[in-house]
Write an enzyme that holds these catalytic residues in place. Structure first.
Site, PDB file in Angstrom:
ATOM      1  N   CYS A   7      -0.665  -0.155  10.177  1.00 59.04           N
ATOM      2  CA  CYS A   7      -1.137  -1.082   9.342  1.00 59.04           C
ATOM      3  C   CYS A   7       0.047  -1.718   8.838  1.00 59.04           C
ATOM      4  O   CYS A   7       1.063  -1.240   8.481  1.00 59.04           O
ATOM      5  CB  CYS A   7      -1.673  -0.446   8.122  1.00 59.04           C
ATOM      6  SG  CYS A   7      -2.241  -1.644   7.016  1.00 59.04           S
ATOM      7  N   CYS A  57     -20.186   1.769   7.251  1.00 63.26           N
ATOM      8  CA  CYS A  57     -19.496   0.980   8.370  1.00 63.26           C
ATOM      9  C   CYS A  57     -18.346   1.875   8.756  1.00 63.26           C
ATOM     10  O   CYS A  57     -17.500   2.093   7.782  1.00 63.26           O
ATOM     11  CB  CYS A  57     -19.482  -0.135   7.596  1.00 63.26           C
ATOM     12  SG  CYS A  57     -18.288  -1.396   8.711  1.00 63.26           S
ATOM     13  N   CYS A 108     -17.002  -8.988   3.780  1.00 65.43           N
ATOM     14  CA  CYS A 108     -16.443  -7.984   3.846  1.00 65.43           C
ATOM     15  C   CYS A 108     -15.010  -8.084   2.668  1.00 65.43           C
ATOM     16  O   CYS A 108     -14.116  -8.750   2.950  1.00 65.43           O
ATOM     17  CB  CYS A 108     -15.788  -7.701   4.976  1.00 65.43           C
ATOM     18  SG  CYS A 108     -17.333  -7.427   6.185  1.00 65.43           S
ATOM     19  N   CYS A 157      -0.066   4.735   7.024  1.00 60.95           N
ATOM     20  CA  CYS A 157      -0.912   4.585   8.356  1.00 60.95           C
ATOM     21  C   CYS A 157       0.100   3.636   9.258  1.00 60.95           C
ATOM     22  O   CYS A 157       0.375   2.596   8.895  1.00 60.95           O
ATOM     23  CB  CYS A 157      -2.111   3.800   7.740  1.00 60.95           C
ATOM     24  SG  CYS A 157      -3.241   4.606   6.868  1.00 60.95           S
ATOM     25  N   ARG A 203     -19.625  -3.879  16.518  1.00 62.37           N
ATOM     26  CA  ARG A 203     -18.700  -4.999  16.024  1.00 62.37           C
ATOM     27  C   ARG A 203     -17.319  -5.055  16.842  1.00 62.37           C
ATOM     28  O   ARG A 203     -16.570  -4.239  16.769  1.00 62.37           O
ATOM     29  CB  ARG A 203     -18.618  -4.956  14.562  1.00 62.37           C
ATOM     30  CG  ARG A 203     -17.960  -6.303  14.042  1.00 62.37           C
ATOM     31  CD  ARG A 203     -17.808  -6.225  12.558  1.00 62.37           C
ATOM     32  NE  ARG A 203     -19.051  -5.823  12.004  1.00 62.37           N
ATOM     33  CZ  ARG A 203     -19.041  -5.160  10.701  1.00 62.37           C
ATOM     34  NH1 ARG A 203     -17.994  -4.544  10.126  1.00 62.37           N
ATOM     35  NH2 ARG A 203     -20.249  -4.875  10.347  1.00 62.37           N
ATOM     36  N   CYS A 228     -19.860  -6.136   2.057  1.00 60.80           N
ATOM     37  CA  CYS A 228     -19.613  -4.898   2.325  1.00 60.80           C
ATOM     38  C   CYS A 228     -18.185  -4.720   1.710  1.00 60.80           C
ATOM     39  O   CYS A 228     -17.411  -5.510   1.517  1.00 60.80           O
ATOM     40  CB  CYS A 228     -19.360  -4.745   3.766  1.00 60.80           C
ATOM     41  SG  CYS A 228     -18.534  -3.044   4.148  1.00 60.80           S
ATOM     42  N   CYS A 232       0.874  -1.099  -0.065  1.00 64.63           N
ATOM     43  CA  CYS A 232       0.044  -0.117   0.008  1.00 64.63           C
ATOM     44  C   CYS A 232       0.836   1.186  -0.096  1.00 64.63           C
ATOM     45  O   CYS A 232       2.039   1.291   0.791  1.00 64.63           O
ATOM     46  CB  CYS A 232      -0.728   0.032   1.219  1.00 64.63           C
ATOM     47  SG  CYS A 232      -2.087   1.489   1.213  1.00 64.63           S
TER      48      CYS A 232
END
Length: 410
Positions: free
Chosen positions: A72, A202, A109, A69, A272, A142, A65
């Site tokens: 992550c 979400c 998801c 972040c 969740r 999702c 990626c």
């Protein structure tokens, strides 16, 4: 305790607690913890009974990626030894999803690392959504693909997507401390695009990154204003090879207080328990079911979770039941309202919220992990070290399921 009685009354009326009340929940002592859980549990049972919704992750594209972040394992510059692979074919993703659905999940998801999808990527995911829905009647899908460009949310909705995930990971004030390659406003805009397209929003948070109680309350109040239907609560896994590898700030008691605070602020929303529950809640996971009405089944994006069979046994042993495919998750007033939100009232306008980039996943942080193996139960063994302090022994990189030749954990 007057505080808890007040919060229960407000939760049953969908009334927003004061910030002081929310902070007071996080400041309660361990001696009062069971009282806090019992109070928040009354609100949870009022709106959701004893049902537990199961969700299942499929990591469509792992690693590499370009975003930075700090939490992550898929981030730019990550040295974490995770699986790295490009897009799964629609039939591969559908096969991976089938394992979770067979285990009792009602929502799949679909997650892909990256800043955001190209139009070609949206085409790929649209094909995947159609493949999954053709083979599994009634399944919810999702998508979590990062920052959306104009028109992409509408295309995902047309393809059959039911929801879009984009997490509010921390407070706006501390956002720049964890990510510099995109802004808080970028994330807000993507959640709003999902809302406008008719997708169920979400959006959640990650606890344990060194934030203060005030930061936690700020992000949850932003979520209430942002108005998602589901709020995933992640507990950071300090993954080796990431900037937050040394941040072990959570205890099981702290996690339970955070979940209780979220429930009081967002009483009628799907709360969740997402990534990191096995690592930080450990043997206290069943208590958390009295606060949250939804969990992820099996593994996460780049790390292993508790065995799927152990998840199901835990739910049953705690006196809860898996929500059936034909049951509606949300209370009637939210399920029938277009874009129904986090317990908010009509006079509450949209707030400053944001979602996580695709590396954050459909609820769980990509770094969320657990060291249990497919045949195992609750994380850890009888010879494991004491609960206090760092528990890197409970963190394991995912080596099975999507992107591998091994059977998934579900």
């Amino acid at each position: 305790m007057d505080l808890l009685n007040t919060l229960v009354d407000k939760g049953l009326r969908r009334e927003l607690p004061t910030r002081e009340e929310a902070l007071a929940v996080l400041a309660t002592s361990d001696d009062d913890l069971l009282d806090v859980v019992a109070a928040a549990g009354k609100v949870r049972r009022h709106w959701f009974g004893r049902r537990v919704k199961l969700n299942y992750l499929v990591n469509l594209k792992s690693g590499l990626c370009p975003e930075d972040c700090s939490y992550c394992s898929q981030r730019l510059g990550s040295k974490a030894d995770i699986l790295k692979y490009t897009w799964l074919k629609p039939e591969e993703a559908s096969q991976a999803a089938a394992a979770g659905l067979a285990g009792g999940a009602k929502r799949v998801c679909l997650v892909a690392s990256g800043r955001g999808p190209t139009d070609r990527d949206v085409d790929r995911v649209s094909e995947t959504i159609k493949a999954i829905k053709e083979q599994n009647e009634g399944v919810e899908v999702c998508a979590c693909l990062g920052l959306l460009s104009d028109g992409q949310a509408e295309r995902l909705r047309e393809a059959g997507a039911d929801a879009y995930n984009h997490n509010l990971n921390t407070s706006q004030a501390t956002y720049g401390d964890i990510t510099t390659t995109h802004t808080y406003a970028d994330r807000v805009e993507t959640v709003r695009k999902a809302h406008a397209a008719g997708l169920s929003a979400c959006s959640g948070l990650i606890a344990g990154m060194g934030e203060s109680d005030e930061d936690l309350v700020d992000v949850v109040y932003s979520l209430r204003e942002l108005d998602p239907d589901s709020v995933p609560v992640n507990f950071l896994i300090p993954f080796e090879g990431t900037p937050l590898a040394k941040e072990w700030n959570l205890t099981p008691q702290r996690c339970l207080r955070i979940l209780a605070m979220v429930r009081f602020v967002c009483p009628d929303v799907e709360v969740r328990i997402a990534g990191g529950r096995e690592v930080h809640l450990r043997t206290m996971q069943p208590l958390a079911l009295h606060l949250a009405n939804s969990i992820f089944l099996g593994d996460y994006l780049t790390s292993e979770g508790q065995a799927g069979r152990a998840d199901l046994e835990m739910i049953a042993d705690a006196g809860f039941e898996v929500e059936g495919a034909g049951e509606v998750t949300l209370p009637e007033h939210r399920a029938t309202a277009a874009g129904g939100g986090c317990g908010s009232h009509a006079d509450e306008g949209p707030g400053e919220g944001r979602g996580a980039h695709a590396g954050g996943g459909c609820g769980p942080d990509a770094d969320a992990a657990c060291g249990s193996h497919a045949g195992g139960g609750v994380c850890g063994t009888a010879s494991a070290p004491a609960a206090a302090g760092p528990r890197p022994d409970l963190v394991a990189v995912r080596r099975r399921g999507a992107g591998t030749d091994l059977a998934p954990n579900a």
